[in-house]
Motif scaffolding. Structure first.
Motif, PDB file in Angstrom:
ATOM      1  N   ASP A 194       0.841  -1.194   0.000  1.00  0.00           N
ATOM      2  CA  ASP A 194       0.000   0.000   0.000  1.00  0.00           C
ATOM      3  C   ASP A 194       0.880   1.249   0.000  1.00  0.00           C
ATOM      4  O   ASP A 194       1.920   1.289   0.642  1.00  0.00           O
ATOM      5  N   VAL A 217      -0.227   4.323   1.041  1.00  0.00           N
ATOM      6  CA  VAL A 217      -0.539   4.997   2.298  1.00  0.00           C
ATOM      7  C   VAL A 217      -1.265   3.988   3.175  1.00  0.00           C
ATOM      8  O   VAL A 217      -2.143   3.268   2.714  1.00  0.00           O
ATOM      9  N   GLN A 218      -0.890   3.983   4.438  1.00  0.00           N
ATOM     10  CA  GLN A 218      -1.514   3.059   5.364  1.00  0.00           C
ATOM     11  C   GLN A 218      -1.651   3.744   6.719  1.00  0.00           C
ATOM     12  O   GLN A 218      -0.680   4.333   7.205  1.00  0.00           O
ATOM     13  N   PRO A 219      -2.827   3.701   7.330  1.00  0.00           N
ATOM     14  CA  PRO A 219      -2.967   4.350   8.636  1.00  0.00           C
ATOM     15  C   PRO A 219      -2.146   3.612   9.687  1.00  0.00           C
ATOM     16  O   PRO A 219      -2.027   2.395   9.651  1.00  0.00           O
ATOM     17  N   GLY A 220      -1.579   4.369  10.596  1.00  0.00           N
ATOM     18  CA  GLY A 220      -0.769   3.779  11.648  1.00  0.00           C
ATOM     19  C   GLY A 220      -1.626   3.297  12.808  1.00  0.00           C
ATOM     20  O   GLY A 220      -2.694   3.843  13.072  1.00  0.00           O
ATOM     21  N   PRO A 221      -1.151   2.281  13.513  1.00  0.00           N
ATOM     22  CA  PRO A 221      -1.893   1.803  14.682  1.00  0.00           C
ATOM     23  C   PRO A 221      -1.721   2.759  15.860  1.00  0.00           C
ATOM     24  O   PRO A 221      -0.791   3.562  15.896  1.00  0.00           O
ATOM     25  N   THR A 276       2.001   0.167  18.965  1.00  0.00           N
ATOM     26  CA  THR A 276       2.746  -0.889  18.283  1.00  0.00           C
ATOM     27  C   THR A 276       3.672  -1.558  19.277  1.00  0.00           C
ATOM     28  O   THR A 276       4.065  -0.970  20.280  1.00  0.00           O
TER      29      THR A 276
END
Length: 188
Positions: free
Chosen positions: A159, A161-165, A168
């Motif tokens: 991907d 762009v990927q949203p961060g958790p 972590t």
């Protein structure tokens, strides 16, 4: 992906073998317990009751076919594995105990065992297909062979762009294959 598929299919066989006897016993006991109800259905509904009786007896035939179908799956598995060993040794001329022979045998026999495991776990579906002639069961088995659940396309095309958790957790160790070292990360 192939290793994950092999592990899953082999595990399915083990899980089916663990529950097949209790399920068979339950269905047989259910049939004994439901027999008076079937007698009432025949007496009360006449011809329609006999139709229900036929379906009721098909359940017994279904469960009874599990053992011979499992034997056919095991015979298929034994035959194909023996043929492959023979093919590698005699037709290809590769020594079985050589590195190349062991590598080829390992990969192919794992696949054969996994396929046999998937077929063994599919015995109830195969026998249903035999009894009722349902193409839906065959479609479900064919869908299982696709193996798309084992392939992660994000490895080849991640991907953008990927949203961060929110939180972590880092790994406890890191390894550097070039230096052949392993280090503990984080606080000690």
């Amino acid at each position: 992906a192939a290793q994950q598929r092999n592990a899953k299919w082999a595990a399915e066989k083990t899980m089916f073998e663990q529950v097949s006897r209790p399920i068979t016993a339950f269905i047989e006991m259910f049939m004994v317990g439901a027999s008076p109800i079937m007698a009432f259905a025949i007496a009360a509904f006449g011809q329609a009751g006999f139709s229900i009786l036929g379906k009721f007896l098909m359940m017994h035939v279904w469960v009874t076919l599990w053992v011979p179908t499992s034997a056919l799956v095991n015979a298929y598995l034994t035959h194909t594995m023996a043929k492959y060993v023979e093919w590698v040794q005699f037709d290809r001329g590769i020594e079985l105990l050589s590195q190349s022979g062991l590598d080829q045998l390992n990969n192919q026999l794992q696949t054969q065992l996994a396929t046999g495991g998937m077929l063994a776990a599919a015995v109830p579906m195969l026998t249903l297909m035999l009894i009722y002639g349902s193409s839906q069961v065959a479609t479900q088995l064919a869908g299982q062979m696709r193996g798309s659940e084992y392939i992660d396309p994000k490895i080849a095309a991640p991907d953008i762009v990927q949203p961060g958790p929110i939180v972590t957790q880092s790994s406890s160790h890191t390894q550097n294959p070039g230096l052949k070292t392993q280090q503990r990360t984080g606080a000690s």
